[in-house]
Design an enzyme around this catalytic site. Structure first.
Site, PDB file in Angstrom:
ATOM      1  N   ALA A  24       0.867  -1.199   0.000  1.00 17.73           N
ATOM      2  CA  ALA A  24       0.000   0.000   0.000  1.00 17.73           C
ATOM      3  C   ALA A  24       0.891   1.233   0.000  1.00 17.73           C
ATOM      4  CB  ALA A  24      -0.971   0.003   1.181  1.00 17.73           C
ATOM      5  N   HIS A  29       6.857   5.977   1.499  1.00 13.77           N
ATOM      6  CA  HIS A  29       7.710   4.828   1.146  1.00 13.77           C
ATOM      7  C   HIS A  29       8.642   5.192  -0.015  1.00 13.77           C
ATOM      8  CE1 HIS A  29       3.962   2.746   2.699  1.00 13.77           C
ATOM      9  NE2 HIS A  29       4.885   2.212   3.459  1.00 13.77           N
ATOM     10  N   GLN A  53       2.199  -9.195  13.495  1.00 12.13           N
ATOM     11  CA  GLN A  53       2.258  -7.897  14.184  1.00 12.13           C
ATOM     12  C   GLN A  53       0.882  -7.257  14.353  1.00 12.13           C
ATOM     13  OE1 GLN A  53       4.871  -6.168  10.982  1.00 12.13           O
ATOM     14  NE2 GLN A  53       3.694  -4.315  11.377  1.00 12.13           N
ATOM     15  N   GLN A 153       8.555   2.355  16.521  1.00 15.48           N
ATOM     16  CA  GLN A 153       9.068   1.203  15.744  1.00 15.48           C
ATOM     17  C   GLN A 153      10.515   1.448  15.319  1.00 15.48           C
ATOM     18  OE1 GLN A 153       6.955  -1.054  12.479  1.00 15.48           O
ATOM     19  NE2 GLN A 153       8.084   0.369  11.198  1.00 15.48           N
ATOM     20  N   VAL A 179       6.611  12.050   5.538  1.00 18.66           N
ATOM     21  CA  VAL A 179       6.134  12.844   4.403  1.00 18.66           C
ATOM     22  C   VAL A 179       4.676  13.201   4.678  1.00 18.66           C
ATOM     23  CG1 VAL A 179       5.731  12.878   1.913  1.00 18.66           C
ATOM     24  CG2 VAL A 179       7.743  11.718   2.844  1.00 18.66           C
ATOM     25  N   SER A 189      -0.549   4.369   4.971  1.00 16.22           N
ATOM     26  CA  SER A 189      -1.373   3.436   4.197  1.00 16.22           C
ATOM     27  C   SER A 189      -2.786   3.394   4.756  1.00 16.22           C
ATOM     28  CB  SER A 189      -0.760   2.035   4.250  1.00 16.22           C
ATOM     29  OG  SER A 189       0.576   2.084   3.802  1.00 16.22           O
ATOM     30  N   ARG A 190      -2.908   3.637   6.071  1.00 18.63           N
ATOM     31  CA  ARG A 190      -4.227   3.545   6.702  1.00 18.63           C
ATOM     32  C   ARG A 190      -5.083   4.798   6.461  1.00 18.63           C
ATOM     33  NH1 ARG A 190      -1.180   0.408  10.725  1.00 18.63           N
ATOM     34  NH2 ARG A 190      -2.113  -1.663  10.889  1.00 18.63           N
TER      35      ARG A 190
HETATM   36  O1  PAF Z   1       6.367  -0.244   9.086  1.00 17.47           O
HETATM   37  C1  PAF Z   1       5.947  -1.249   8.475  1.00 17.47           C
HETATM   38  O2  PAF Z   1       5.401  -1.173   7.377  1.00 17.47           O
HETATM   39  C2  PAF Z   1       6.094  -2.604   9.115  1.00 17.47           C
HETATM   40  O3  PAF Z   1       5.892  -2.543  10.494  1.00 17.47           O
HETATM   41  C3  PAF Z   1       7.412  -3.313   8.779  1.00 17.47           C
HETATM   42  C4  PAF Z   1       8.602  -2.565   9.359  1.00 17.47           C
HETATM   43  C5  PAF Z   1       7.555  -3.435   7.272  1.00 17.47           C
HETATM   44  C6  PAF Z   1       7.403  -4.727   9.376  1.00 17.47           C
HETATM   45  O4  PAF Z   1       6.338  -5.489   8.896  1.00 17.47           O
END
Ligand code: PAF
Length: 280
Positions: A24, A29, A53, A153, A179, A189-190
């Protein structure tokens, strides 16, 4: 650009600059991938919606899956290849065993002490560390890029690598700035879950962070964020100012601080954060 599904085909990309994603893809990204092209080694992006996760009541099944568009974005951003593994390639002993392993994952302090995402999403960082460790094992990157949008994270993964005793060689973890849309909404993405009529409400998160920037000390910043989020109708998970490295409450002066927010609207949970000025 190559699309890789088999682990054996990753060998030419060992030593790469890695951009792990759940697909997504958006400009956030793409900007990480463009930064990664500056590392002087091939850029390998990964697309894997990692089941371990997500909590049982979270959005794993409805998480947007847009692989064709993702591949176009990755190619335009300079990726040499995209690794799109199957769940079986990542979790060779099956999903049930993987969930058990994630729940017991040895976590660094940033994943257990701050009581931020770790408290709001129990089990989340076990799954994140597990999948990223697996991707590092398979792809053997020299550099890995993660966005500051998921600030906790980023700190968790940086600590995981710091404490890995050379498991991934001299791997460097690089942060990429968040960004934003033109109006300030952090790209995510959400954001696709956001009802169009709630767009202005969603901006309350950015406005709250800007209010925090104008404060003279952490406690005032926290109060201003809370007030702004409530005015916009959010249910607040947290809105805090923390030490930007440990993510623990700020104790001394001249600490590099980060304001962090997680807040919910009926259809979406938004997180965002911002570096604060140095308070003296
Ligand atoms: O940030 C994310 O998109 C995810 O948490 C990751 C780091 C790709 C792990 O699945």
């Amino acid at each position: 650009m190559r699309v890789i599904e088999r682990i054996d085909d990753l060998a030419p990309f060992h030593g790469c600059s890695l951009v792990p994603t759940m697909g997504a893809l958006h400009e956030g990204h793409a900007s990480l991938m463009r930064r990664a092209t500056g590392d002087g080694v091939p850029v390998l992006a990964t697309v894997f919606v990692n089941p371990t996760q997500f909590g049982p009541r979270e959005d794993f099944s409805k998480y947007p899956r847009t692989l064709d568009a993702d591949l176009r974005i990755a190619e335009a951003a300079g990726a040499a290849a995209v690794f799109v593994p199957s769940p079986e390639a990542i979790y060779t002993r099956g999903l049930e065993a993987a969930r058990t392993e994630a729940a017991a994952w040895p976590l660094p302090p940033a994943a257990t002490e701050p009581r931020l995402e770790d408290a709001a999403r129990p089990g989340h960082f076990g799954g994140v560390c597990q999948v990223v460790a697996r991707l590092f094992d398979l792809c053997r990157p020299a550099v890995a890029h993660f966005g500051e949008k998921d600030f906790q994270q980023l700190r968790v993964l940086a600590q995981m690598v710091e404490r890995s005793e050379g498991r991934w060689g001299a791997l460097r973890v690089m942060p990429g700035p968040t960004v934003r849309e033109r109006d300030g909404l952090a790209m995510s993405s959400r954001n696709r879950y956001l009802a169009p009529e709630r767009r202005d409400t969603a901006l309350g998160v950015y406005r709250a962070l800007q209010m925090a920037m104008s404060a003279q000390r952490p406690a005032t910043a926290e109060a201003l964020m809370r007030e702004t989020l409530q005015q916009h109708g959010f249910e607040i998970d947290y809105c805090v100012v923390r030490d930007a490295r440990t993510l623990l409450p700020v104790t001394g002066l001249e600490t590099l601080c980060r304001a962090l927010i997680a807040a919910r609207l009926p259809e979406v949970r938004l997180i965002d954060n911002m570096a604060m000025p140095v308070w003296r």
